[in-house]
Design an enzyme around this catalytic site. Structure first.
Site, PDB file in Angstrom:
ATOM      1  N   THR A  28      -5.799  -3.736   0.823  1.00  0.00           N
ATOM      2  CA  THR A  28      -6.156  -2.645   2.022  1.00  0.00           C
ATOM      3  C   THR A  28      -5.097  -1.521   2.117  1.00  0.00           C
ATOM      4  OG1 THR A  28      -7.620  -4.128   3.209  1.00  0.00           O
ATOM      5  CG2 THR A  28      -6.926  -1.969   4.444  1.00  0.00           C
ATOM      6  N   SER A  30      -3.386   2.848   1.662  1.00  0.00           N
ATOM      7  CA  SER A  30      -3.739   4.300   1.372  1.00  0.00           C
ATOM      8  C   SER A  30      -3.018   4.078  -0.304  1.00  0.00           C
ATOM      9  CB  SER A  30      -3.103   5.289   2.266  1.00  0.00           C
ATOM     10  OG  SER A  30      -1.746   4.848   2.382  1.00  0.00           O
ATOM     11  N   ASP A  84      -2.380  -5.507  -3.828  1.00  0.00           N
ATOM     12  CA  ASP A  84      -2.243  -4.904  -2.367  1.00  0.00           C
ATOM     13  C   ASP A  84      -0.887  -4.324  -1.926  1.00  0.00           C
ATOM     14  OD1 ASP A  84      -2.999  -4.564   0.286  1.00  0.00           O
ATOM     15  OD2 ASP A  84      -2.966  -6.969   0.679  1.00  0.00           O
ATOM     16  N   GLY A  85      -0.998  -3.264  -1.057  1.00  0.00           N
ATOM     17  CA  GLY A  85       0.221  -2.472  -0.409  1.00  0.00           C
ATOM     18  C   GLY A  85       0.991  -3.327   0.338  1.00  0.00           C
ATOM     19  N   GLU A 106      -5.895 -10.131   4.211  1.00  0.00           N
ATOM     20  CA  GLU A 106      -4.920  -9.887   2.932  1.00  0.00           C
ATOM     21  C   GLU A 106      -4.235 -11.483   2.785  1.00  0.00           C
ATOM     22  OE1 GLU A 106      -3.968  -5.377   3.529  1.00  0.00           O
ATOM     23  OE2 GLU A 106      -2.971  -6.680   4.539  1.00  0.00           O
ATOM     24  N   LYS A 124       9.402   1.943   1.051  1.00  0.00           N
ATOM     25  CA  LYS A 124       8.878   0.636   1.717  1.00  0.00           C
ATOM     26  C   LYS A 124       9.985  -0.478   1.152  1.00  0.00           C
ATOM     27  CE  LYS A 124       4.633   2.090   2.467  1.00  0.00           C
ATOM     28  NZ  LYS A 124       3.629   1.676   2.218  1.00  0.00           N
TER      29      LYS A 124
HETATM   30  C1  5RP Z   1      -2.995  -3.328   5.753  1.00  0.00           C
HETATM   31  C2  5RP Z   1      -1.652  -3.420   4.908  1.00  0.00           C
HETATM   32  C3  5RP Z   1      -1.447  -2.286   4.146  1.00  0.00           C
HETATM   33  O1  5RP Z   1      -1.325  -2.821   2.642  1.00  0.00           O
HETATM   34  C4  5RP Z   1      -0.101  -1.777   4.269  1.00  0.00           C
HETATM   35  O2  5RP Z   1       0.018  -1.470   5.663  1.00  0.00           O
HETATM   36  C5  5RP Z   1       0.513  -0.523   3.222  1.00  0.00           C
HETATM   37  O3  5RP Z   1      -0.616   0.337   3.324  1.00  0.00           O
HETATM   38  P1  5RP Z   1      -0.166   1.982   2.838  1.00  0.00           P
HETATM   39  O4  5RP Z   1      -0.120   1.549   1.349  1.00  0.00           O
HETATM   40  O5  5RP Z   1      -1.369   2.472   3.140  1.00  0.00           O
HETATM   41  O6  5RP Z   1       1.029   2.457   3.401  1.00  0.00           O
HETATM   42  O7  5RP Z   1      -0.831  -4.284   5.048  1.00  0.00           O
HETATM   43  O8  5RP Z   1      -3.110  -4.082   6.637  1.00  0.00           O
END
Ligand code: 5RP
Length: 231
Positions: A28, A30, A84-85, A106, A124
């Site tokens: 989940t 962006s 996943d992010g 997740e 990150k």
């Molecule tokens: C959602 C998450 C997302 O993977 C995390 O917040 C990173 O999101 P983004 O790619 O939008 O920065 O943990 O619960």
């Protein structure tokens, strides 16, 4: 390069970990959105055959729109990979996740996956976790008491995350508490265990010893960082 382009680069690069016949956890956020868009394109244009397990209602909607076949995790005997992010990752590939409030699903999906591939831009990457407020999913019942207990355990301020209309409610009907630890989480496994000890805590946004690969996009392009095998 702007952040959105970096997210797209990382998200699309991660698709190289997906082959026909695989069962794929769909994260989940962006960044992984670009993974899902690319997987959808490959399904429609290249005949890629996969089944996906989404980690949130938002991802489920997006994946369906893209024509990706979806299944329940319970109907499958584990997943080949989850992509996943993350909100932060440290040198040991320990993660803070939950900025998008999807941490519980997740984590369940990540635990069921043979491999976890994380997609990120270079903002990150941190030396020590915690500059990003640590998300903790809690039961709405007595969330005020749980908030106090979390503050006592972490010795920091914390607050219930707000949505457009009061407390934000997760896909699981819970609240999120964000803890302002600062970059002090040097032993994430211990912090995770300490928080899970609090009865009202459902799950903690620390993903310890789960991530195998980080696809990192920065000004110099995309790097594939693989966790050293210490087993
Ligand atoms: C959602 C998450 C997302 O993977 C995390 O917040 C990173 O999101 P983004 O790619 O939008 O920065 O943990 O619960």
């Amino acid at each position: 390069m702007d952040v959105e382009s970096l997210k797209a680069e990382a998200g699309i690069s991660a698709c190289s970990y997906v082959k026909s016949g695989m069962k794929v956890g769909l994260g989940t956020g962006s960044t992984v959105k670009y993974t899902i868009l690319e997987l959808g394109r490959r399904v429609r244009e290249e005949g890629l055959e996969i089944v996906g397990v989404p980690t949130s209602i938002a991802t489920e909607v997006l994946a369906r729109e893209q024509g990706i076949s979806l299944r329940e995790l319970d109907d499958l005997d584990g997943l080949d990979v989850v992509i996943d992010g993350t909100d932060e990752f440290d040198p040991e590939f320990q993660l803070i996740k939950g900025g998008g409030a999807a941490l519980l699903r997740e984590k369940v999906v990540a635990q069921s996956s043979a491999k976890m591939v994380v997609v990120a831009d270079d903002r990150k990457r941190v030396e020590c976790l915690g500059a990003f407020p640590l998300p903790i999913e809690v039961t709405p019942f007595s969330s005020g008491s749980t908030l106090k207990a979390i503050q006592a355990v972490l010795n920091c301020k914390a607050s219930v995350r707000q949505g457009s209309d009061g407390n934000l409610v997760t896909d699981n009907g819970n609240f999120i508490i964000d803890a302002q630890t600062g970059p002090t989480i040097s032993n994430p496994s211990q912090t995770e265990a300490d928080l899970l000890h609090i009865a009202g805590v459902v799950q903690v946004g620390l993903f310890t010893n789960m991530c195998d690969v980080v696809i990192l996009a920065g000004a110099d392009g995309v790097s594939v960082l693989e966790k050293e095998d210490t087993s």
